[in-house]
Scaffold this motif. Sequence first.
Motif, short mmCIF file in Angstrom:
data_model
loop_
_atom_site.label_atom_id
_atom_site.label_comp_id
_atom_site.label_asym_id
_atom_site.label_seq_id
_atom_site.Cartn_x
_atom_site.Cartn_y
_atom_site.Cartn_z
N ARG A 23 -7.14 -18.99 -3.21
CA ARG A 23 -6.70 -18.47 -1.92
C ARG A 23 -5.93 -17.16 -2.02
N LEU A 24 -5.08 -17.00 -3.03
CA LEU A 24 -4.29 -15.78 -3.13
C LEU A 24 -5.20 -14.57 -3.32
N ALA A 25 -6.18 -14.68 -4.22
CA ALA A 25 -7.09 -13.56 -4.46
C ALA A 25 -7.88 -13.23 -3.20
N LEU A 26 -8.36 -14.24 -2.49
CA LEU A 26 -9.10 -14.00 -1.26
C LEU A 26 -8.20 -13.41 -0.19
N ARG A 27 -6.98 -13.88 -0.13
CA ARG A 27 -6.04 -13.37 0.86
C ARG A 27 -5.72 -11.90 0.59
N ARG A 28 -5.60 -11.52 -0.68
CA ARG A 28 -5.32 -10.12 -1.01
C ARG A 28 -6.49 -9.23 -0.59
N GLU A 29 -7.71 -9.73 -0.74
CA GLU A 29 -8.87 -8.97 -0.27
C GLU A 29 -8.83 -8.81 1.24
N ALA A 30 -8.47 -9.88 1.95
CA ALA A 30 -8.37 -9.82 3.40
C ALA A 30 -7.27 -8.85 3.84
N ASP A 31 -6.16 -8.85 3.11
CA ASP A 31 -5.05 -7.95 3.45
C ASP A 31 -5.46 -6.49 3.27
N GLU A 32 -6.19 -6.20 2.20
CA GLU A 32 -6.64 -4.83 1.96
C GLU A 32 -7.64 -4.39 3.03
N LEU A 33 -8.54 -5.28 3.41
CA LEU A 33 -9.48 -4.95 4.48
C LEU A 33 -8.74 -4.70 5.79
N PHE A 34 -7.70 -5.45 6.03
CA PHE A 34 -6.85 -5.26 7.21
C PHE A 34 -6.25 -3.86 7.21
N ARG A 35 -5.73 -3.42 6.06
CA ARG A 35 -5.13 -2.09 5.96
C ARG A 35 -6.15 -1.00 6.26
N VAL A 36 -7.32 -1.12 5.65
CA VAL A 36 -8.37 -0.13 5.87
C VAL A 36 -8.79 -0.11 7.34
N ALA A 37 -8.94 -1.29 7.94
CA ALA A 37 -9.37 -1.37 9.33
C ALA A 37 -8.31 -0.78 10.27
N LEU A 38 -7.03 -0.98 9.96
CA LEU A 38 -5.98 -0.39 10.78
C LEU A 38 -6.11 1.12 10.83
N ASP A 64 -8.73 2.94 10.00
CA ASP A 64 -10.02 3.30 10.55
C ASP A 64 -10.04 3.18 12.07
N ASN A 65 -9.18 2.31 12.60
CA ASN A 65 -9.16 2.11 14.05
C ASN A 65 -8.11 2.97 14.75
N GLY A 66 -7.39 3.81 13.98
CA GLY A 66 -6.49 4.77 14.61
C GLY A 66 -5.01 4.54 14.41
N VAL A 67 -4.61 3.53 13.63
CA VAL A 67 -3.19 3.32 13.33
C VAL A 67 -2.78 4.31 12.25
N HIS A 68 -1.63 4.99 12.44
CA HIS A 68 -1.24 5.99 11.44
C HIS A 68 -0.89 5.31 10.11
N ARG A 69 -0.97 6.07 9.05
CA ARG A 69 -0.92 5.51 7.71
C ARG A 69 0.40 4.83 7.38
N LEU A 70 1.52 5.36 7.86
CA LEU A 70 2.80 4.72 7.57
C LEU A 70 2.86 3.34 8.20
N ARG A 71 2.48 3.24 9.47
CA ARG A 71 2.53 1.94 10.14
C ARG A 71 1.52 0.97 9.52
N ALA A 72 0.35 1.48 9.16
CA ALA A 72 -0.64 0.62 8.50
C ALA A 72 -0.09 0.08 7.18
N ARG A 73 0.62 0.93 6.44
CA ARG A 73 1.21 0.49 5.17
C ARG A 73 2.30 -0.55 5.41
N VAL A 74 3.09 -0.37 6.46
CA VAL A 74 4.14 -1.34 6.78
C VAL A 74 3.52 -2.70 7.10
N MET A 75 2.49 -2.70 7.94
CA MET A 75 1.86 -3.96 8.35
C MET A 75 1.15 -4.61 7.16
#
Length: 257
Positions: free
Chosen positions: A99-114, A116-127
């Motif tokens: 689960r941890l490895a899969l969750r880390r992949e999901a978290d990274e995809l979340f960051r990229v999607a943020l 890509d969808n217009g969230v600025h990089r600092l806020r995306a990094r915080v989230m």
Amino acid sequence: MPFLTRRGEPLTALPLVYRRGRDFQIVEEFLYRNPRDGSTTLVPAHAVDLPPGEGNSTDFASVPPFLWGLIANYGTQTLPAIMHDALVGQLLREPDDQRLALRREADELFRVALIDNGVHRLRARVMWAAVGLESWGRHGGARGRLLIGQVAVGVLTIVAAVSLGIAVSPWGYMLALAPTALAALWGSTYGLVSSATYLAALYAPLILGAFLASHVENAIAMIVWLATGCKGPRPQAEPTVAWKDEYAPESAAPEPR
């Protein structure tokens, strides 16, 4: 546009079922196209007659209520957050040791999607750092607790470094480099540990201010509540987002995630 309908058209609207409290459930499936490699992720829909808390449910971005003035739980981040919630729900069906490895992949995809969808990089990094710490806390066991503890100590170290630099000597600021060196011990998780440490230190005054402000407002509301004869619900130090449904069975209440 990175988010698409099942037919591959730009996603301009997403039907949701509101389950009261903070949970919504998705009525129509949609896709996310990763700009890095062109791969797609399907976010499934669910039957609308499922009980609350079951199926593909989401509370959007899981931001503590007193911080909604800094980072809202919905907005440009809504679709990435819904996708992340769906991925997290799916990995809970996997063995514990995966689960941890899969969750880390999901978290990274979340960051990229943020981003890509217009969230600025600092806020995306915080989230991303916030969900990353939650991932380690939930699935990392003893190592996860150690990681979170190191981040907490790192934040205190940075605060101490700034205090020493101001009150004693500019050389005191050098102490703020210590968390970077210690984060390197985590290897591939270095980025999460260092980002979470320095971002938490950066945002600490804002978080503390928001926390205190919400409780000051709650204290005033409590005085008004007492002065008016305790009419209505007792004030809570958070936005008005949930209430008890006296007609709903207790088992229907969404379980915390």
